[in-house]
Design an enzyme around this catalytic site. Structure first.
Site, short mmCIF file in Angstrom:
data_model
loop_
_atom_site.label_atom_id
_atom_site.label_comp_id
_atom_site.label_asym_id
_atom_site.label_seq_id
_atom_site.Cartn_x
_atom_site.Cartn_y
_atom_site.Cartn_z
N SER A 58 5.18 -12.73 -1.85
CA SER A 58 4.91 -12.60 -0.42
C SER A 58 4.79 -13.99 0.21
O SER A 58 5.74 -14.77 0.14
CB SER A 58 3.65 -11.75 -0.22
OG SER A 58 3.54 -11.33 1.13
N ASP A 84 8.94 -1.56 1.77
CA ASP A 84 8.31 -2.80 2.20
C ASP A 84 8.99 -3.28 3.47
O ASP A 84 10.22 -3.39 3.51
CB ASP A 84 8.46 -3.85 1.08
CG ASP A 84 7.78 -5.18 1.39
OD1 ASP A 84 7.25 -5.35 2.50
OD2 ASP A 84 7.79 -6.04 0.50
N HIS A 97 4.96 -2.97 -0.73
CA HIS A 97 4.56 -4.37 -0.78
C HIS A 97 3.22 -4.50 -1.52
O HIS A 97 2.32 -3.70 -1.36
CB HIS A 97 4.39 -4.90 0.65
CG HIS A 97 4.23 -6.38 0.73
ND1 HIS A 97 5.30 -7.23 0.77
CD2 HIS A 97 3.12 -7.16 0.77
CE1 HIS A 97 4.87 -8.48 0.84
NE2 HIS A 97 3.55 -8.47 0.84
#
Length: 358
Positions: free
Chosen positions: A201, A296, A326
């Protein structure tokens, strides 16, 4: 700024143990029982949400989410992230752990070395969390597993967080830490050319842009890059940002909050030093492993960036975990097999570098 302690209280530790037992028990239920708890099948964008992912989503909804306010909520959000990661961590892999410091752009940074034993490669790892939450502890379980399964020595770096330290502080820290670790490679038991970078991320974003910086600055270049569901286009134009804007772990509200903490309101988000997708050329960047999740909002831009790398002649392995959301690497109880798969992808990429020299 919140002054809440990062040290868990006795009641918090007990509550975490109870939550771990409850989650583990739910995940062991027969499929029909899981479905009854999770709710009806969810299909979006032509794919079905994994049942365990849906179950985790339902369980996570029982934990209050702090209101998104850049002044008062970051401390509470960080504590919640630590608690949720502790619940999902699963069994801790037995690897050697050493606490250390590395150079940051404004002073020393905490770092943690995960030593699987004999290793000839270091992976400098930057945790996720929207540049606002996350630390060495939230990603401890993931780093342990990857170190153990790959035989790679991992150095996780605790870079500065927003809103206290907005862009480009985290990126400056990532570059300083990487350069420091390369200069100290012998101390960490590897050659200077055997230092890779990675992150998930926000940490994947830092790793990607770090590779741009080292290429522009005549190295030293990372051996390879591991990018797990990275945000690469902060203009927010991708279709998946619209399709998964609500209901799947990372929401549009979350993204907007993190961006407001990290980025100045008037910054040009299409600048290539802000959004790696817009770099003029990807030629000469390190071999990449790119991991995305089907449910996601960052899915499409991660995959589009992988394609940009390919068109620049960069060897890329792209793996989408279709039914997951995610943040799945932080829940080994439900998604431990996926973490093992990512470790295998990384090990294979390292073998390919050794075989081809790039």
């Amino acid at each position: 700024m919140s002054t809440e302690s990062a040290t868990p209280t006795l009641s918090t530790r007990v509550g975490t143990r109870v939550a771990v037992a409850a989650v583990r028990g739910l995940l062991r239920l027969p499929r029909a029982a899981k479905r009854a708890v999770a709710g009806p099948v969810i299909v979006r964008d032509g794919r079905e949400l994994d049942l365990d992912a849906q179950l985790i989503m339902r369980i996570s909804g029982a934990f209050a989410r702090p209101a998104s306010d850049p002044v008062t909520s970051p401390g509470r959000m960080r504590n919640r992230a630590r608690r949720m990661s502790a619940i999902g961590a699963g069994r801790r892999e037995p690897v050697g752990i050493t606490e250390t410091t590395v150079a940051g752009a404004a002073g020393p940074l905490r770092a943690r070395v995960y030593d699987p034993g004999a290793a000839d490669t270091v992976l400098v790892y930057f945790h996720g969390g929207g540049w606002v939450v996350g630390d060495l502890d939230t990603h401890d379980g993931f780093c342990r597993t990857v170190a153990r399964r790959t035989g790679i020595r991992i150095i996780a770096v605790d870079y500065r967080l927003a809103p206290e330290h907005p862009y480009p502080a985290a990126l400056d820290d990532a570059e300083s830490a990487f350069r420091d670790i390369v200069s100290r490679a012998a101390e960490f038991g590897v050659a200077t050319a055997r230092v890779a970078v990675g992150g998930d991320s926000a940490g994947g974003y830092l790793a990607a842009l770090l590779c741009h910086r080292t290429r522009a600055g005549n190295g030293p270049n990372p051996l390879l890059q591991l990018l797990i569901y990275p945000p690469t286009d902060l203009t927010g134009k991708s279709a998946s940002r619209r399709i998964f804007a609500r209901g799947f772990a990372l929401t549009r509200t979350d993204i907007d909050f993190y961006d407001s903490c990290f980025l100045a309101p008037d910054i040009d988000r299409a600048r290539p030093d802000v959004s790696p997708f817009y770099v003029e050329s990807t030629a000469g960047l390190p071999r990449a492993v790119v991991v995305t999740a089907g449910f996601d909002p960052l899915r499409d831009e991660g995959e589009a960036y992988a394609e940009r790398l390919r068109t620049g002649g960069v060897p890329v392995v792209l793996r989408r975990f279709d039914g997951y959301m995610h943040g799945f690497i932080n829940n080994a109880l439900a998604f431990g097999a996926a973490v093992e798969d990512i470790a295998a992808l990384l090990a294979d990429a390292l073998s390919a570098v050794d075989a081809t020299g790039s």
